[in-house]
Enzyme design. Structure first.
Site, PDB file in Angstrom:
ATOM      1  N   ASP A   1      -7.466  -4.971   6.878  1.00 24.42           N
ATOM      2  CA  ASP A   1      -6.800  -5.900   5.961  1.00 24.42           C
ATOM      3  C   ASP A   1      -6.307  -7.176   6.658  1.00 24.42           C
ATOM      4  O   ASP A   1      -5.920  -8.137   5.997  1.00 24.42           O
ATOM      5  CB  ASP A   1      -5.620  -5.213   5.259  1.00 24.42           C
ATOM      6  CG  ASP A   1      -6.091  -4.175   4.249  1.00 24.42           C
ATOM      7  OD1 ASP A   1      -7.305  -4.088   4.000  1.00 24.42           O
ATOM      8  OD2 ASP A   1      -5.237  -3.446   3.708  1.00 24.42           O
TER       9      ASP A   1
ATOM     10  N   ASN B   1       0.805  -1.223   0.000  1.00 28.09           N
ATOM     11  CA  ASN B   1       0.000   0.000   0.000  1.00 28.09           C
ATOM     12  C   ASN B   1       0.840   1.277   0.000  1.00 28.09           C
ATOM     13  O   ASN B   1       0.324   2.345  -0.325  1.00 28.09           O
ATOM     14  CB  ASN B   1      -0.985  -0.005   1.173  1.00 28.09           C
ATOM     15  CG  ASN B   1      -2.120  -0.989   0.931  1.00 28.09           C
ATOM     16  OD1 ASN B   1      -2.269  -1.517  -0.173  1.00 28.09           O
ATOM     17  ND2 ASN B   1      -2.908  -1.249   1.955  1.00 28.09           N
TER      18      ASN B   1
ATOM     19  N   ARG C   1      -1.801 -10.404  -6.127  1.00 27.52           N
ATOM     20  CA  ARG C   1      -1.815  -8.941  -6.239  1.00 27.52           C
ATOM     21  C   ARG C   1      -1.106  -8.299  -5.052  1.00 27.52           C
ATOM     22  O   ARG C   1      -0.623  -7.177  -5.147  1.00 27.52           O
ATOM     23  CB  ARG C   1      -3.256  -8.421  -6.278  1.00 27.52           C
ATOM     24  CG  ARG C   1      -3.968  -8.684  -7.586  1.00 27.52           C
ATOM     25  CD  ARG C   1      -5.274  -7.908  -7.661  1.00 27.52           C
ATOM     26  NE  ARG C   1      -5.126  -6.669  -6.932  1.00 27.52           N
ATOM     27  CZ  ARG C   1      -6.008  -6.196  -6.060  1.00 27.52           C
ATOM     28  NH1 ARG C   1      -7.119  -6.827  -5.838  1.00 27.52           N
ATOM     29  NH2 ARG C   1      -5.779  -5.068  -5.431  1.00 27.52           N
TER      30      ARG C   1
ATOM     31  N   ARG D   1     -16.689   1.632  -2.282  1.00 27.91           N
ATOM     32  CA  ARG D   1     -15.409   2.272  -2.582  1.00 27.91           C
ATOM     33  C   ARG D   1     -15.539   3.567  -3.405  1.00 27.91           C
ATOM     34  O   ARG D   1     -14.940   3.690  -4.483  1.00 27.91           O
ATOM     35  CB  ARG D   1     -14.448   1.285  -3.272  1.00 27.91           C
ATOM     36  CG  ARG D   1     -14.311  -0.012  -2.517  1.00 27.91           C
ATOM     37  CD  ARG D   1     -13.115  -0.818  -2.924  1.00 27.91           C
ATOM     38  NE  ARG D   1     -11.905  -0.380  -2.241  1.00 27.91           N
ATOM     39  CZ  ARG D   1     -10.733  -0.967  -2.360  1.00 27.91           C
ATOM     40  NH1 ARG D   1     -10.594  -2.002  -3.137  1.00 27.91           N
ATOM     41  NH2 ARG D   1      -9.683  -0.501  -1.717  1.00 27.91           N
ATOM     42  N   PRO D   2     -16.301   4.527  -2.908  1.00 20.96           N
ATOM     43  CA  PRO D   2     -16.390   5.806  -3.623  1.00 20.96           C
ATOM     44  C   PRO D   2     -15.070   6.567  -3.529  1.00 20.96           C
ATOM     45  O   PRO D   2     -14.236   6.267  -2.667  1.00 20.96           O
ATOM     46  CB  PRO D   2     -17.484   6.563  -2.850  1.00 20.96           C
ATOM     47  CG  PRO D   2     -17.464   5.967  -1.481  1.00 20.96           C
ATOM     48  CD  PRO D   2     -17.030   4.529  -1.632  1.00 20.96           C
ATOM     49  N   ILE D   3     -14.891   7.549  -4.431  1.00 19.46           N
ATOM     50  CA  ILE D   3     -13.685   8.383  -4.324  1.00 19.46           C
ATOM     51  C   ILE D   3     -14.075   9.865  -4.230  1.00 19.46           C
ATOM     52  O   ILE D   3     -13.309  10.736  -4.615  1.00 19.46           O
ATOM     53  CB  ILE D   3     -12.667   8.120  -5.470  1.00 19.46           C
ATOM     54  CG1 ILE D   3     -13.269   8.400  -6.848  1.00 19.46           C
ATOM     55  CG2 ILE D   3     -12.105   6.732  -5.409  1.00 19.46           C
ATOM     56  CD1 ILE D   3     -12.191   8.546  -7.924  1.00 19.46           C
TER      57      ILE D   3
ATOM     58  N   ILE E   1     -14.962  -0.755   8.387  1.00 18.55           N
ATOM     59  CA  ILE E   1     -14.422   0.040   7.264  1.00 18.55           C
ATOM     60  C   ILE E   1     -15.106  -0.317   5.936  1.00 18.55           C
ATOM     61  O   ILE E   1     -15.516   0.552   5.191  1.00 18.55           O
ATOM     62  CB  ILE E   1     -12.894  -0.165   7.110  1.00 18.55           C
ATOM     63  CG1 ILE E   1     -12.169  -0.017   8.458  1.00 18.55           C
ATOM     64  CG2 ILE E   1     -12.322   0.774   6.030  1.00 18.55           C
ATOM     65  CD1 ILE E   1     -11.918   1.358   8.958  1.00 18.55           C
TER      66      ILE E   1
HETATM   67  C1  UD1 Z   1      -6.626   1.604   1.708  1.00 14.67           C
HETATM   68  C2  UD1 Z   1      -5.871   0.326   1.484  1.00 14.67           C
HETATM   69  C3  UD1 Z   1      -6.757  -0.866   1.812  1.00 14.67           C
HETATM   70  C4  UD1 Z   1      -7.335  -0.745   3.208  1.00 14.67           C
HETATM   71  C5  UD1 Z   1      -7.983   0.609   3.415  1.00 14.67           C
HETATM   72  C6  UD1 Z   1      -8.424   0.835   4.853  1.00 14.67           C
HETATM   73  C7  UD1 Z   1      -4.400   0.991  -0.309  1.00 14.67           C
HETATM   74  C8  UD1 Z   1      -4.033   0.838  -1.733  1.00 14.67           C
HETATM   75  N1  UD1 Z   1      -5.451   0.268   0.097  1.00 14.67           N
HETATM   76  O1  UD1 Z   1      -7.720   1.595   0.799  1.00 14.67           O
HETATM   77  O2  UD1 Z   1      -5.964  -2.043   1.717  1.00 14.67           O
HETATM   78  O3  UD1 Z   1      -8.303  -1.744   3.422  1.00 14.67           O
HETATM   79  O4  UD1 Z   1      -7.071   1.665   3.053  1.00 14.67           O
HETATM   80  O5  UD1 Z   1      -7.332   0.711   5.712  1.00 14.67           O
HETATM   81  O6  UD1 Z   1      -3.758   1.684   0.455  1.00 14.67           O
HETATM   82  N2  UD1 Z   1     -14.335   6.431   1.472  1.00 14.67           N
HETATM   83  C9  UD1 Z   1     -15.327   7.273   1.028  1.00 14.67           C
HETATM   84  N3  UD1 Z   1     -15.015   8.210   0.081  1.00 14.67           N
HETATM   85  C10 UD1 Z   1     -13.746   8.346  -0.423  1.00 14.67           C
HETATM   86  C11 UD1 Z   1     -12.741   7.480   0.031  1.00 14.67           C
HETATM   87  C12 UD1 Z   1     -13.070   6.525   0.986  1.00 14.67           C
HETATM   88  O7  UD1 Z   1     -16.476   7.175   1.470  1.00 14.67           O
HETATM   89  O8  UD1 Z   1     -13.537   9.223  -1.266  1.00 14.67           O
HETATM   90  C13 UD1 Z   1     -14.654   5.388   2.484  1.00 14.67           C
HETATM   91  C14 UD1 Z   1     -14.505   3.961   1.925  1.00 14.67           C
HETATM   92  O9  UD1 Z   1     -15.680   3.547   1.274  1.00 14.67           O
HETATM   93  C15 UD1 Z   1     -14.206   3.174   3.188  1.00 14.67           C
HETATM   94  C16 UD1 Z   1     -13.424   4.168   4.067  1.00 14.67           C
HETATM   95  O10 UD1 Z   1     -13.694   5.457   3.512  1.00 14.67           O
HETATM   96  O11 UD1 Z   1     -15.388   2.826   3.845  1.00 14.67           O
HETATM   97  C17 UD1 Z   1     -11.927   3.961   4.091  1.00 14.67           C
HETATM   98  O12 UD1 Z   1     -11.426   3.972   2.778  1.00 14.67           O
HETATM   99  P1  UD1 Z   1      -9.925   4.394   2.410  1.00 14.67           P
HETATM  100  O13 UD1 Z   1      -9.156   4.648   3.658  1.00 14.67           O
HETATM  101  O14 UD1 Z   1      -9.991   5.449   1.377  1.00 14.67           O
HETATM  102  O15 UD1 Z   1      -9.392   3.074   1.732  1.00 14.67           O
HETATM  103  P2  UD1 Z   1      -8.475   2.936   0.456  1.00 14.67           P
HETATM  104  O16 UD1 Z   1      -7.498   4.046   0.417  1.00 14.67           O
HETATM  105  O17 UD1 Z   1      -9.308   2.657  -0.750  1.00 14.67           O
END
Ligand code: UD1
Length: 418
Positions: free
Chosen positions: A305, A23, A397, A121-123, A327
């Site tokens: 994780d 990560n 992966r 997984r929204p961004i 999460i």
């Molecule tokens: C990263 C890790 C993943 C780990 C996760 C939580 C990487 C590549 N992956 O994923 O292995 O499981 O952290 O420790 O580093 N969320 C929103 N909007 C956003 C972004 C996130 O609502 O724009 C929510 C997600 O749906 C989730 C929470 O926030 O419920 C945490 O997500 P996030 O910390 O962003 O996880 P990743 O970065 O995708």
């Protein structure tokens, strides 16, 4: 399709060396394009996620020179071009190219990212951060077009302490004019590692590892050398394997404080461990084990994780243990397969209740996602008889040479194309 086959029930002895953090690496590779000079990153794990990111670098005409444990990235002849779906869908972290390209060229065009199906997984938080810095975001034909006339530092509060949003905003802000403050930033060690890399290139980032990160924009980033931190999830997975099958098993090249939450849980349930400066040795289990409850949380809480591999350990504890996933909403896909192997688990909403101990017997199972796949490997090593794990490419992966590393400590495990 790849399949992993395990003859379980064997004791594992010796030591396993942990590789660089997935990560962190998946963010460091895109981050390297922010300079026009050469960046050398060592301890990048050889996993398919880092291969996929190097393919994107090549698409962007970035020179990539990969040797056993280092990657030299030279973006001198780089172009800014659209990242098509065939590249973006291979992994979630392809989205770090959005922040990096925006930071470098003030424009990024990328198709939707892929990755494990562990939740919606929204961004939105990434995109809101880009907008706060002055970018406009358009979503057309399954792709994001993010561009800015100029990027200006801003105060950004994250509604959720998202790892991805924190890193992506850092990448976009590092060359913006003025100061950016990210509040309620995620505090994971991988974020500190990425900030250190950017600072090694000349960025001015402070506070990484706390919930407030300050980024003072700079005009120029220069060449650098950087080392990826050890993978705390890979380390934790092998330590869990050590607890179940070790005789004894030592996990080397790690930073034990990054997995404090796991280590204290192991001590609580009765696993004997020795913690060294850069290793953990699992010595065995007490006669009388205790059940426990875990609730996943952002760092330094119990990592989501490791939740799936840890659930396998809980099946061997007497009495009732509980796992609450906070999460990701879809992270119990390993449970039906653990039940197929003989575990007694009931899932209600976001909590799994596990009654143990239950003997596991090998069977055909599926790696539904990366960490669910790791849980199947843990279960297969413990279970009596043969376990066949299909969709094993998910596991590759994120776990570098998992088959070879486990073979070296005595596991009967192999991988084949089916
Ligand atoms: C990263 C890790 C993943 C780990 C996760 C939580 C990487 C590549 N992956 O994923 O292995 O499981 O952290 O420790 O580093 N969320 C929103 N909007 C956003 C972004 C996130 O609502 O724009 C929510 C997600 O749906 C989730 C929470 O926030 O419920 C945490 O997500 P996030 O910390 O962003 O996880 P990743 O970065 O995708």
């Amino acid at each position: 399709m790849k399949m992993i086959e395990i003859e379980g029930g064997r004791k594992l002895r010796g030591s396993i060396r942990v590789g660089g953090a997935k990560n962190a690496s998946v963010a460091l590779i895109p981050a390297a394009i922010l300079t026009d000079e050469e960046a050398t990153i060592c301890n990048i794990p050889e996993i398919t996620d880092t291969d996929a990111l190097c393919d994107i670098l090549e698409l962007l005409h970035v020179k990539v020179n990969r040797s056993t444990e280092s990657v030299v990235i030279n973006p001198q002849e780089m172009i800014n071009t659209e990242i098509e779906e065939q590249y973006s869908k291979k992994l979630r972290a392809s989205y770090y190219f959005m922040g990096a390209l925006l930071g470098k060229y003030k424009k990024a065009v990328m198709h939707f990212p892929g990755g494990c199906s562990i939740g919606a997984r929204p961004i939105d938080l990434h995109l809101k951060g880009f907008e706060a810095l002055g970018a406009t975001v358009k979503n057309e034909d399954n792709k994001y077009i993010v561009e800015a006339k100029e990027l200006k530092g801003a105060n950004i509060y994250l509604d959720i302490a998202s790892v991805g949003a924190t890193i992506n905003i850092m990448l976009a802000a590092v060359k913006a004019e003025g100061t950016t403050i990210i509040d309620n930033a995620a505090k994971e060690p991988e974020i500190v590692n990425v900030a250190t890399f950017l600072n090694n290139m000349g960025a001015k980032i402070t506070g990484a590892g706390t919930s407030t990160i300050k980024i003072i924009g700079v005009e120029h980033l220069h060449k650098c050398f950087h080392e990826v931190i050890p993978d705390r999830i890979e380390a934790g997975t092998y330590i869990i394997i050590g607890a179940l099958c070790g005789e004894p098993l030592r996990v080397d090249n790690i930073i034990p404080e990054h997995i404090d939450s796991l280590l204290s849980k192991l001590e609580e349930i009765g696993v004997n461990i020795e913690i060294g400066p850069d290793f953990v040795e699992v010595l065995g289990m007490e006669e009388k084990l205790k059940p426990t409850n875990i609730k996943t949380a952002v760092y330094p809480g119990f990592p989501t994780d490791l939740q799936q591999p840890f659930t396998v350990l809980l099946t061997q504890l007497p009495g009732k243990s509980k796992v609450t996933e906070t999460i990701w909403e879809n992270r119990f896909m390993h449970i039906p397969y653990l039940k197929k192997l003989g575990a007694d688990i009931e899932v209600k909403n976001q909590t799994a209740t596990i009654i143990g101990p239950k003997k596991l017997i090998g069977d055909e199972v599926v790696a539904t996602d990366l960490r669910a796949g790791a849980a199947m490997v843990v279960a297969g090593l413990l279970a009596e008889g043969t376990t066949r794990i299909s969709n094993a490419e998910h596991i590759l992966r994120g776990y570098e040479q998992i088959v070879e590393k486990l073979q070296l400590v005595g596991a009967k495990i192999s991988i084949k194309e089916i």
